[in-house]
Design an enzyme around this catalytic site. Structure first.
Site, PDB file in Angstrom:
ATOM      1  N   SER A   9    -103.560 -34.148  38.021  1.00 40.40           N
ATOM      2  CA  SER A   9    -104.850 -33.689  38.544  1.00 40.40           C
ATOM      3  C   SER A   9    -105.728 -33.256  37.385  1.00 40.40           C
ATOM      4  CB  SER A   9    -104.659 -32.503  39.486  1.00 40.40           C
ATOM      5  OG  SER A   9    -105.896 -31.849  39.644  1.00 40.40           O
ATOM      6  N   HIS A  34    -105.544 -38.133  39.666  1.00 37.72           N
ATOM      7  CA  HIS A  34    -105.900 -37.366  40.864  1.00 37.72           C
ATOM      8  C   HIS A  34    -107.199 -36.608  40.585  1.00 37.72           C
ATOM      9  CE1 HIS A  34    -104.959 -35.345  44.676  1.00 37.72           C
ATOM     10  NE2 HIS A  34    -105.383 -34.225  44.109  1.00 37.72           N
ATOM     11  N   ASP A  36    -109.957 -34.070  42.069  1.00 35.95           N
ATOM     12  CA  ASP A  36    -110.172 -33.031  43.087  1.00 35.95           C
ATOM     13  C   ASP A  36    -111.657 -32.712  43.254  1.00 35.95           C
ATOM     14  OD1 ASP A  36    -107.536 -32.258  44.006  1.00 35.95           O
ATOM     15  OD2 ASP A  36    -107.187 -31.596  41.950  1.00 35.95           O
ATOM     16  N   MET A  38    -114.356 -30.431  45.191  1.00 39.60           N
ATOM     17  CA  MET A  38    -114.508 -29.178  45.947  1.00 39.60           C
ATOM     18  C   MET A  38    -115.985 -28.852  46.079  1.00 39.60           C
ATOM     19  SD  MET A  38    -111.508 -26.947  44.219  1.00 39.60           S
ATOM     20  CE  MET A  38    -109.908 -27.662  43.826  1.00 39.60           C
ATOM     21  N   HIS A  73    -109.362 -36.775  46.057  1.00 34.04           N
ATOM     22  CA  HIS A  73    -108.961 -35.812  47.082  1.00 34.04           C
ATOM     23  C   HIS A  73    -110.200 -35.006  47.441  1.00 34.04           C
ATOM     24  CE1 HIS A  73    -106.481 -31.871  47.909  1.00 34.04           C
ATOM     25  NE2 HIS A  73    -107.122 -32.310  48.984  1.00 34.04           N
ATOM     26  N   MET A  75    -112.110 -32.241  49.175  1.00 35.73           N
ATOM     27  CA  MET A  75    -112.042 -30.938  49.845  1.00 35.73           C
ATOM     28  C   MET A  75    -113.487 -30.559  50.136  1.00 35.73           C
ATOM     29  SD  MET A  75    -109.072 -29.401  47.377  1.00 35.73           S
ATOM     30  CE  MET A  75    -109.393 -30.648  46.129  1.00 35.73           C
ATOM     31  N   MET A 144    -100.462 -30.560  51.210  1.00 37.81           N
ATOM     32  CA  MET A 144    -100.818 -29.465  50.312  1.00 37.81           C
ATOM     33  C   MET A 144     -99.661 -28.468  50.266  1.00 37.81           C
ATOM     34  SD  MET A 144    -103.745 -30.269  49.176  1.00 37.81           S
ATOM     35  CE  MET A 144    -103.874 -28.826  48.115  1.00 37.81           C
ATOM     36  N   ASP A 182     -99.126 -32.042  46.690  1.00 39.29           N
ATOM     37  CA  ASP A 182    -100.170 -31.540  45.797  1.00 39.29           C
ATOM     38  C   ASP A 182    -100.168 -30.018  45.798  1.00 39.29           C
ATOM     39  OD1 ASP A 182    -102.461 -31.125  44.313  1.00 39.29           O
ATOM     40  OD2 ASP A 182    -103.828 -32.022  45.772  1.00 39.29           O
TER      41      ASP A 182
END
Ligand code: DX5
Ligand code: ZN
Length: 226
Positions: A9, A34, A36, A38, A73, A75, A144, A182
């Site tokens: 990540s 990966h 992320d 957010m 991913h 979020m 998660m 993850d």
């Protein structure tokens, strides 16, 4: 069981040198990158968007020129417009949290229509009911093992039971679905996640927090091979 994949990540990478970090971790043996995302709404943190995905796409290649998948991913809430933007920015797989999309099935269709593989993400307290209806449309399921929002948190042990339950569902479906974990994955717990049924492992701080990325990735593979 599928071949194991390790997906560092970049949340824990040095953002000031992101392209170099992506190349270094791929040279060290990363299988996927990966990514992320957010939004300071679905989770209490704010990270990187489609422009950054587009910028690192050209760095996500092996020395021999083979493309390395970018595993986005999300979020974020809502999901659909950003999922489409990441597809256009070079994502290969896009996963989202079911509760962040008002129409989960439509979001999966949108991701597939953009030519990307779709995944669903389950928080530590999330129920798996949606898989009764959507597992047959997914490429991967992401469990998660921390609450989403931050790198460097401790692994939540109940994730192992969730992994076992999803593994049973995947095996019963007879479909080719990756099971990814993850959060809080380290050399000393990766094997427990594999034994519970995972085949794909996200690790942020364990890899980017180390002086030598290859040493950590090799140690993870050694535990998986034991
Ligand atoms: C958490 C992110 C994770 C995180 C993992 O919300 O989805 O991908 O970066 O970081 P570590 O491996 O440090 O728990
Ligand atoms: Zn993640």
């Amino acid at each position: 069981m599928k071949t194991y994949r390790i997906a560092p990540s970049i949340l824990s990478a040095d953002f000031a040198r992101l392209g170099d970090e992506v190349r270094s971790v791929i040279d060290a043996g990363a299988d996927w990158i990966h990514f992320d995302v957010m939004d300071n709404h679905y989770v209490p943190n704010l990270t990187i968007g489609p422009t950054v995905c587009e910028a690192i796409r050209k760095h996500a290649v092996k020395a021999d020129g083979t493309k390395v998948p970018i595993d986005v991913h999300l979020m974020v809430e809502p999901v659909d417009a950003l999922a489409q933007a990441f597809a256009k920015a070079g994502a290969d797989m896009i996963s989202f949290h079911a509760e962040a999309s008002r129409h989960v099935d439509r979001t999966i269709q949108l991701i597939n229509a953009e030519g990307c593989k779709a995944g669903l993400v389950f928080n530590p307290a999330a129920s798996l009911d949606v898989l009764d209806w959507e597992l047959d449309k997914l490429d991967h399921v992401l469990v998660m093992s921390v609450n989403p929002g931050f790198g460097g948190q401790a692994f939540i042990a109940s994730a192992l039971r969730k992994i076992e339950a999803i593994r049973k569902r995947i095996d019963a479906s007879g479909r080719d679905v990756r099971l990814e974990v993850d959060g809080g994955i380290k050399v000393d717990n990766i094997r427990a996640a594999a034994d519970a049924g995972c085949d794909t492992f996200v690790a942020g701080s364990a890899i980017f927090g180390a002086a030598d990325y290859r040493t950590v990735i090799d140690a993870m593979r050694a535990r998986l091979a034991d």
